[in-house]
Design a protein around this motif. Structure first.
Motif, PDB file in Angstrom:
ATOM      1  N   TYR A 219      -1.565  -8.277   4.572  1.00 44.71           N
ATOM      2  CA  TYR A 219      -1.194  -7.559   3.330  1.00 44.71           C
ATOM      3  C   TYR A 219      -0.059  -8.258   2.588  1.00 44.71           C
ATOM      4  O   TYR A 219       0.491  -7.722   1.635  1.00 44.71           O
ATOM      5  N   GLY A 220       0.330  -9.462   3.050  1.00 43.23           N
ATOM      6  CA  GLY A 220       1.330 -10.258   2.303  1.00 43.23           C
ATOM      7  C   GLY A 220       0.603 -11.046   1.225  1.00 43.23           C
ATOM      8  O   GLY A 220      -0.512 -11.523   1.425  1.00 43.23           O
ATOM      9  N   MET A 221       1.257 -11.208   0.054  1.00 43.91           N
ATOM     10  CA  MET A 221       0.587 -11.871  -1.082  1.00 43.91           C
ATOM     11  C   MET A 221       0.638 -13.396  -0.933  1.00 43.91           C
ATOM     12  O   MET A 221       1.698 -13.999  -0.901  1.00 43.91           O
ATOM     13  N   ARG A 222      -0.528 -13.991  -0.845  1.00 41.99           N
ATOM     14  CA  ARG A 222      -0.590 -15.454  -0.723  1.00 41.99           C
ATOM     15  C   ARG A 222      -0.491 -16.130  -2.091  1.00 41.99           C
ATOM     16  O   ARG A 222      -1.141 -15.683  -3.034  1.00 41.99           O
TER      17      ARG A 222
ATOM     18  N   ARG B 242      10.474 -11.382   5.614  1.00 42.87           N
ATOM     19  CA  ARG B 242      10.170 -12.235   6.764  1.00 42.87           C
ATOM     20  C   ARG B 242       9.831 -11.387   7.985  1.00 42.87           C
ATOM     21  O   ARG B 242       8.892 -11.678   8.717  1.00 42.87           O
ATOM     22  N   ALA B 243      10.592 -10.306   8.168  1.00 45.60           N
ATOM     23  CA  ALA B 243      10.333  -9.445   9.331  1.00 45.60           C
ATOM     24  C   ALA B 243       8.959  -8.777   9.239  1.00 45.60           C
ATOM     25  O   ALA B 243       8.318  -8.527  10.259  1.00 45.60           O
ATOM     26  N   LEU B 244       8.511  -8.504   8.008  1.00 46.03           N
ATOM     27  CA  LEU B 244       7.237  -7.779   7.868  1.00 46.03           C
ATOM     28  C   LEU B 244       6.044  -8.699   7.596  1.00 46.03           C
ATOM     29  O   LEU B 244       4.916  -8.234   7.460  1.00 46.03           O
ATOM     30  N   GLY B 245       6.293  -9.986   7.500  1.00 37.84           N
ATOM     31  CA  GLY B 245       5.183 -10.911   7.217  1.00 37.84           C
ATOM     32  C   GLY B 245       4.758 -10.917   5.761  1.00 37.84           C
ATOM     33  O   GLY B 245       3.602 -11.191   5.434  1.00 37.84           O
ATOM     34  N   LEU B 246       5.711 -10.618   4.855  1.00 35.74           N
ATOM     35  CA  LEU B 246       5.403 -10.672   3.420  1.00 35.74           C
ATOM     36  C   LEU B 246       5.852 -12.015   2.855  1.00 35.74           C
ATOM     37  O   LEU B 246       6.511 -12.791   3.543  1.00 35.74           O
ATOM     38  N   ASN B 247       5.503 -12.239   1.589  1.00 33.37           N
ATOM     39  CA  ASN B 247       5.806 -13.535   0.983  1.00 33.37           C
ATOM     40  C   ASN B 247       7.273 -13.585   0.510  1.00 33.37           C
ATOM     41  O   ASN B 247       7.645 -12.957  -0.476  1.00 33.37           O
ATOM     42  N   GLU B 248       8.087 -14.340   1.244  1.00 33.76           N
ATOM     43  CA  GLU B 248       9.522 -14.425   0.936  1.00 33.76           C
ATOM     44  C   GLU B 248       9.788 -15.050  -0.425  1.00 33.76           C
ATOM     45  O   GLU B 248      10.718 -14.651  -1.118  1.00 33.76           O
TER      46      GLU B 248
ATOM     47  N   ILE C  26      12.720  -1.640   7.390  1.00 35.27           N
ATOM     48  CA  ILE C  26      11.724  -2.460   8.091  1.00 35.27           C
ATOM     49  C   ILE C  26      10.897  -1.590   9.050  1.00 35.27           C
ATOM     50  O   ILE C  26       9.662  -1.628   9.037  1.00 35.27           O
ATOM     51  N   ARG C  27      11.586  -0.771   9.836  1.00 34.54           N
ATOM     52  CA  ARG C  27      10.868   0.042  10.831  1.00 34.54           C
ATOM     53  C   ARG C  27       9.985   1.084  10.169  1.00 34.54           C
ATOM     54  O   ARG C  27       8.840   1.286  10.580  1.00 34.54           O
ATOM     55  N   THR C  28      10.512   1.749   9.147  1.00 34.99           N
ATOM     56  CA  THR C  28       9.720   2.805   8.503  1.00 34.99           C
ATOM     57  C   THR C  28       8.491   2.194   7.814  1.00 34.99           C
ATOM     58  O   THR C  28       7.396   2.737   7.873  1.00 34.99           O
ATOM     59  N   THR C  29       8.697   1.053   7.176  1.00 29.37           N
ATOM     60  CA  THR C  29       7.577   0.411   6.479  1.00 29.37           C
ATOM     61  C   THR C  29       6.522  -0.053   7.494  1.00 29.37           C
ATOM     62  O   THR C  29       5.313   0.144   7.274  1.00 29.37           O
TER      63      THR C  29
ATOM     64  N   SER D 289       4.562   2.936   8.385  1.00 28.72           N
ATOM     65  CA  SER D 289       3.589   3.436   7.412  1.00 28.72           C
ATOM     66  C   SER D 289       2.455   2.441   7.181  1.00 28.72           C
ATOM     67  O   SER D 289       1.343   2.835   6.817  1.00 28.72           O
ATOM     68  N   LEU D 290       2.682   1.151   7.447  1.00 27.56           N
ATOM     69  CA  LEU D 290       1.561   0.190   7.411  1.00 27.56           C
ATOM     70  C   LEU D 290       0.513   0.598   8.456  1.00 27.56           C
ATOM     71  O   LEU D 290      -0.700   0.562   8.197  1.00 27.56           O
ATOM     72  N   ARG D 291       1.011   0.993   9.632  1.00 25.45           N
ATOM     73  CA  ARG D 291       0.081   1.427  10.683  1.00 25.45           C
ATOM     74  C   ARG D 291      -0.553   2.771  10.320  1.00 25.45           C
ATOM     75  O   ARG D 291      -1.763   2.932  10.375  1.00 25.45           O
ATOM     76  N   ALA D 292       0.296   3.728   9.910  1.00 26.70           N
ATOM     77  CA  ALA D 292      -0.209   5.086   9.638  1.00 26.70           C
ATOM     78  C   ALA D 292      -1.242   5.072   8.513  1.00 26.70           C
ATOM     79  O   ALA D 292      -2.250   5.766   8.573  1.00 26.70           O
ATOM     80  N   GLN D 293      -0.989   4.259   7.463  1.00 23.06           N
ATOM     81  CA  GLN D 293      -1.923   4.228   6.328  1.00 23.06           C
ATOM     82  C   GLN D 293      -3.026   3.180   6.540  1.00 23.06           C
ATOM     83  O   GLN D 293      -3.819   2.942   5.633  1.00 23.06           O
ATOM     84  N   LYS D 294      -3.048   2.574   7.726  1.00 23.08           N
ATOM     85  CA  LYS D 294      -4.074   1.573   8.075  1.00 23.08           C
ATOM     86  C   LYS D 294      -4.211   0.486   6.999  1.00 23.08           C
ATOM     87  O   LYS D 294      -5.297   0.173   6.528  1.00 23.08           O
ATOM     88  N   ILE D 295      -3.059  -0.073   6.609  1.00 19.09           N
ATOM     89  CA  ILE D 295      -3.073  -1.128   5.589  1.00 19.09           C
ATOM     90  C   ILE D 295      -3.436  -2.450   6.276  1.00 19.09           C
ATOM     91  O   ILE D 295      -2.734  -2.884   7.201  1.00 19.09           O
TER      92      ILE D 295
END
Ligand code: MG
Length: 390
Positions: A25-28, A98-104, A269-272, A275-281
């Protein structure tokens, strides 16, 4: 990682690295919708790296150094300005990304651009411009940021503005804001903002909450005793006393602020991640169609931040010295505006021709919104002080 062929990682290799290192779900960069005016890709920078660099090299960006965040620039050299605020937002956003694997790189570009459209003198300046432009199309700082990067910056022979990627322009418009006009269709109002944009919005609030506390104490607007009514401050004080028994003064204060930033960033970071897991993103499509925001703070942190913001609002943003500065700023921005509109011949030549194209009020608004605090003050003196050099 092995050494690159010929000693240089190419853009294609860096893009391939994004493929491996970013979450789904990180933008390439490679998947960007691209630029309005097509340009050849760069040899070793991705599209979002280039966006960031274009922002840093813009003149609007450099002027942020002399624009008020909350404390007027000339009141002291230690206070945050719009420029240092943006750098703090960029740093926090990159950590989270970086912690969430998004595009820094995208986060960094968005953080460095997010306040580009702000007027001199902080929110007072924006209020003044809103009032002055009420019957001429309005004023809003996110829209102004977009005007700067699409139209007002002139440095390329082939197009106006900076020709940034679609994602950066979209994210500017979707920066959390109360808006009276709907988003243009081109920017997909039906799409939720990218996670990178959501993170930058929240990093913005982490940065200003804490730097406003950190600036207000030495400015004498509030004391640590006042802050004791805020739960977050009590938590930080207890933690710092435990870690460093016996310290007080400046170092203790800085440790408390440091601890509070870490607490908020870790919560985000933890809450996001939760919710990535809870919303199955599991993809960018899932981000775009998610029913509610994916990045966010826990309920507990929301409440605590809310309490801190109520405190800052009452004790800092409405402090009599801040209000006096704001009223004065509004008064002289109004006077400069009316004087230029009364006789646009007083504008610099490039803004005179811009006035013929964009309309007098809009061109005057663009000119004033781009000013630094000190330039606006000098303009005022030149207009209204009889013996000032013009
Ligand atoms: Mg900001």
């Amino acid at each position: 990682m092995s050494a690159p062929q010929n000693g240089i990682f190419t853009r294609e290799e860096i893009e391939a690295r994004e493929e491996r290192s970013l979450a789904p779900y990180g933008m390439r960069s490679r998947e960007s919708h691209g630029r309005r005016f097509p340009e050849p890709e760069h040899a070793y920078r991705t599209a979002f790296q280039r966006d960031r660099d274009r922002i840093v090299h813009s003149s609007a960006f450099r002027r942020l150094e002399y624009k008020t965040q909350v404390f007027v620039n000339h009141e002291g050299d230690h206070f945050r300005t719009r420029l240092t605020h943006e750098m703090e937002v960029a740093q926090i956003s990159r950590t989270v990304a970086r912690a969430l694997g998004l595009n820094e790189d995208l986060c960094e570009a968005l953080a460095l651009i997010h306040d580009l459209g702000h007027t001199p003198f902080g929110h007072a300046g924006q209020d003044a411009m809103q009032e002055l432009m009420k019957d001429h199309g309005g004023f809003e700082h996110n829209l102004q940021s977009l005007r700067i990067v699409e139209t007002l910056e002139r440095r390329y022979p082939d197009f106006p503005g900076l020709n940034l990627t679609w994602e950066v322009r979209e994210s500017i418009l979707k920066h959390k804001v109360k808006r009276d006009q709907p988003l243009p269709d081109e920017y997909r109002p039906d799409w939720a903002p990218l996670l990178e944009a959501q993170v930058v919005d929240l990093a913005d609030s982490i940065a200003y909450d804490h730097h406003d506390v950190d600036d207000s104490l030495p400015a004498g607007f509030i004391t640590e005793e006042d802050l004791a009514e805020v739960e977050l401050w009590r938590i930080a004080s207890a933690e710092v006393a435990k870690r460093y028994p016996g310290i007080d003064g400046k170092t203790a204060r800085r440790q408390k602020v440091r601890f509070l930033i870490d607490l908020a960033v870790t919560d985000l970071i933890r809450t996001t991640a939760g919710s990535l897991r809870a919303q199955k993103i599991a993809s960018i499509d899932d981000v775009r169609t998610a029913k509610s925001a994916v990045a966010g703070f826990s309920k507990e942190m929301e409440a605590r931040k809310g309490e801190l913001q109520v405190f800052l609002n009452a004790r800092v943003y409405r402090h009599h010295r801040v209000l006096r500065m704001q009223e004065r700023a509004k008064r002289f921005l109004r006077d400069i505006f009316h004087e230029y509109v009364r006789n646009p011949g007083q504008l610099p030549p490039e803004f005179q021709s811009w006035a013929r194209e964009a309309g007098t009020e809009r061109a005057v608004c663009d000119y004033i919104a781009g000013m630094t605090d000190r330039f606006a003050q000098e303009e005022y003196l030149k207009f209204f002080q009889p013996f000032e050099r013009v």
